[in-house]
Motif scaffolding. Structure first.
Motif, PDB file in Angstrom:
ATOM      1  N   LEU A  87      28.461 -14.529   4.933  1.00 51.53           N
ATOM      2  CA  LEU A  87      28.179 -13.313   5.692  1.00 51.53           C
ATOM      3  C   LEU A  87      27.053 -12.629   4.926  1.00 51.53           C
ATOM      4  O   LEU A  87      27.286 -12.016   3.888  1.00 51.53           O
ATOM      5  CB  LEU A  87      29.422 -12.434   5.777  1.00 51.53           C
ATOM      6  CG  LEU A  87      29.333 -11.188   6.633  1.00 51.53           C
ATOM      7  CD1 LEU A  87      29.055 -11.547   8.091  1.00 51.53           C
ATOM      8  CD2 LEU A  87      30.620 -10.389   6.538  1.00 51.53           C
ATOM      9  N   SER A  91      18.494 -14.807   6.617  1.00 51.17           N
ATOM     10  CA  SER A  91      18.548 -15.321   7.987  1.00 51.17           C
ATOM     11  C   SER A  91      17.597 -16.477   8.243  1.00 51.17           C
ATOM     12  O   SER A  91      17.498 -16.957   9.357  1.00 51.17           O
ATOM     13  CB  SER A  91      18.247 -14.184   8.976  1.00 51.17           C
ATOM     14  OG  SER A  91      16.952 -13.664   8.709  1.00 51.17           O
ATOM     15  N   ARG A  96      20.062 -21.197   5.875  1.00 44.60           N
ATOM     16  CA  ARG A  96      21.190 -21.721   6.662  1.00 44.60           C
ATOM     17  C   ARG A  96      21.386 -23.205   6.410  1.00 44.60           C
ATOM     18  O   ARG A  96      22.495 -23.676   6.195  1.00 44.60           O
ATOM     19  CB  ARG A  96      20.980 -21.445   8.156  1.00 44.60           C
ATOM     20  CG  ARG A  96      21.504 -20.109   8.591  1.00 44.60           C
ATOM     21  CD  ARG A  96      21.656 -20.004  10.090  1.00 44.60           C
ATOM     22  NE  ARG A  96      20.487 -20.433  10.837  1.00 44.60           N
ATOM     23  CZ  ARG A  96      19.403 -19.687  11.058  1.00 44.60           C
ATOM     24  NH1 ARG A  96      19.348 -18.468  10.589  1.00 44.60           N
ATOM     25  NH2 ARG A  96      18.399 -20.153  11.749  1.00 44.60           N
ATOM     26  N   ASP A 106      30.561 -21.766   8.102  1.00 42.95           N
ATOM     27  CA  ASP A 106      29.857 -20.940   9.085  1.00 42.95           C
ATOM     28  C   ASP A 106      28.915 -20.018   8.336  1.00 42.95           C
ATOM     29  O   ASP A 106      29.103 -19.750   7.150  1.00 42.95           O
ATOM     30  CB  ASP A 106      30.839 -20.137   9.942  1.00 42.95           C
ATOM     31  CG  ASP A 106      30.252 -19.745  11.305  1.00 42.95           C
ATOM     32  OD1 ASP A 106      29.040 -19.963  11.534  1.00 42.95           O
ATOM     33  OD2 ASP A 106      31.016 -19.220  12.121  1.00 42.95           O
ATOM     34  N   TYR A 107      27.901 -19.550   9.045  1.00 41.89           N
ATOM     35  CA  TYR A 107      26.857 -18.722   8.460  1.00 41.89           C
ATOM     36  C   TYR A 107      26.617 -17.600   9.451  1.00 41.89           C
ATOM     37  O   TYR A 107      26.159 -17.837  10.568  1.00 41.89           O
ATOM     38  CB  TYR A 107      25.604 -19.589   8.310  1.00 41.89           C
ATOM     39  CG  TYR A 107      24.552 -19.039   7.388  1.00 41.89           C
ATOM     40  CD1 TYR A 107      24.380 -19.569   6.121  1.00 41.89           C
ATOM     41  CD2 TYR A 107      23.706 -18.023   7.796  1.00 41.89           C
ATOM     42  CE1 TYR A 107      23.396 -19.093   5.267  1.00 41.89           C
ATOM     43  CE2 TYR A 107      22.723 -17.541   6.955  1.00 41.89           C
ATOM     44  CZ  TYR A 107      22.568 -18.084   5.691  1.00 41.89           C
ATOM     45  OH  TYR A 107      21.599 -17.610   4.866  1.00 41.89           O
ATOM     46  N   ILE A 108      26.967 -16.382   9.066  1.00 42.93           N
ATOM     47  CA  ILE A 108      26.905 -15.244   9.979  1.00 42.93           C
ATOM     48  C   ILE A 108      26.036 -14.160   9.353  1.00 42.93           C
ATOM     49  O   ILE A 108      26.202 -13.821   8.179  1.00 42.93           O
ATOM     50  CB  ILE A 108      28.317 -14.671  10.254  1.00 42.93           C
ATOM     51  CG1 ILE A 108      29.263 -15.767  10.749  1.00 42.93           C
ATOM     52  CG2 ILE A 108      28.248 -13.521  11.251  1.00 42.93           C
ATOM     53  CD1 ILE A 108      30.720 -15.335  10.830  1.00 42.93           C
ATOM     54  N   SER A 112      25.484  -8.946  12.543  1.00 45.91           N
ATOM     55  CA  SER A 112      26.319  -9.354  13.675  1.00 45.91           C
ATOM     56  C   SER A 112      27.394  -8.309  13.936  1.00 45.91           C
ATOM     57  O   SER A 112      27.943  -7.727  12.993  1.00 45.91           O
ATOM     58  CB  SER A 112      27.002 -10.695  13.399  1.00 45.91           C
ATOM     59  OG  SER A 112      26.047 -11.705  13.180  1.00 45.91           O
ATOM     60  N   GLU A 116      31.973 -10.284  16.826  1.00 53.24           N
ATOM     61  CA  GLU A 116      31.516 -11.670  16.678  1.00 53.24           C
ATOM     62  C   GLU A 116      32.059 -12.274  15.389  1.00 53.24           C
ATOM     63  O   GLU A 116      32.521 -13.419  15.377  1.00 53.24           O
ATOM     64  CB  GLU A 116      29.991 -11.750  16.679  1.00 53.24           C
ATOM     65  CG  GLU A 116      29.497 -13.174  16.485  1.00 53.24           C
ATOM     66  CD  GLU A 116      27.984 -13.300  16.425  1.00 53.24           C
ATOM     67  OE1 GLU A 116      27.522 -14.392  16.060  1.00 53.24           O
ATOM     68  OE2 GLU A 116      27.276 -12.325  16.746  1.00 53.24           O
ATOM     69  N   VAL A 117      32.005 -11.509  14.315  1.00 50.64           N
ATOM     70  CA  VAL A 117      32.530 -11.991  13.038  1.00 50.64           C
ATOM     71  C   VAL A 117      34.011 -12.338  13.186  1.00 50.64           C
ATOM     72  O   VAL A 117      34.457 -13.413  12.775  1.00 50.64           O
ATOM     73  CB  VAL A 117      32.319 -10.943  11.921  1.00 50.64           C
ATOM     74  CG1 VAL A 117      32.970 -11.394  10.623  1.00 50.64           C
ATOM     75  CG2 VAL A 117      30.823 -10.664  11.719  1.00 50.64           C
ATOM     76  N   ARG A 120      34.540 -15.535  15.323  1.00 50.88           N
ATOM     77  CA  ARG A 120      34.190 -16.758  14.608  1.00 50.88           C
ATOM     78  C   ARG A 120      35.214 -17.089  13.528  1.00 50.88           C
ATOM     79  O   ARG A 120      35.551 -18.253  13.308  1.00 50.88           O
ATOM     80  CB  ARG A 120      32.782 -16.633  14.054  1.00 50.88           C
ATOM     81  CG  ARG A 120      31.766 -16.680  15.201  1.00 50.88           C
ATOM     82  CD  ARG A 120      30.393 -16.296  14.806  1.00 50.88           C
ATOM     83  NE  ARG A 120      29.699 -17.393  14.140  1.00 50.88           N
ATOM     84  CZ  ARG A 120      28.393 -17.394  13.947  1.00 50.88           C
ATOM     85  NH1 ARG A 120      27.650 -16.388  14.366  1.00 50.88           N
ATOM     86  NH2 ARG A 120      27.821 -18.406  13.334  1.00 50.88           N
TER      87      ARG A 120
END
Length: 128
Positions: A87, A91, A96, A106-108, A112, A116-117, A120
């Motif tokens: 998190l 970006s 990533r 996962d890569y958030i 966000s 959404e967080v 996911r």
């Protein structure tokens, strides 16, 4: 810091107190048991002790960063299969790709929305 609920245990690792507070509040409000750490070294110690259901970590932190935390978790048999989510404010495609190559689940982006967080994380925990 520890906020216990009946839900899955989330270890949130971030050097920003504001981010720990805001994301922690959202996780706790949705029934997750929350543990926090201010850097990767504290996060690794907490992960080994607690065996969380998922680790959510920033990448850019002093001391031990998220990249190193990811490698250290994956290298330890007792927690190697713990899902890890970056998190982060990083970006770029290279960041990533590096995360996925090292084994992040996962890569958030921190920008966000909390919904959404949460969605996911829920998906990731369901698969785990």
């Amino acid at each position: 810091m520890s906020k216990r609920a009946a839900g899955p245990v989330v270890l949130l690792v971030d050097d920003s107190e504001a981010d720990l507070e805001s994301f922690g509040r959202a996780l706790s409000a949705h029934g997750y048991a929350l543990e926090t750490a201010a850097n990767g070294l504290q996060g690794l110690r907490a992960a080994l002790k607690l065996k969380p259901n998922v680790i959510v970590t920033d990448v850019e932190m002093p001391g031990m960063d998220g990249w190193t935390l990811l490698r250290m978790v994956r290298a330890r048999k007792e927690i190697a299969r713990t899902p890890i989510v970056f998190l982060t404010r990083l970006s770029g495609d290279q960041e990533r790709l590096r995360g996925y190559q090292l084994g992040v689940d996962d890569y958030i982006g921190k920008e966000s929305p909390p919904e959404e967080v949460l969605a996911r994380l829920k998906r990731l925990l369901r698969r785990a």
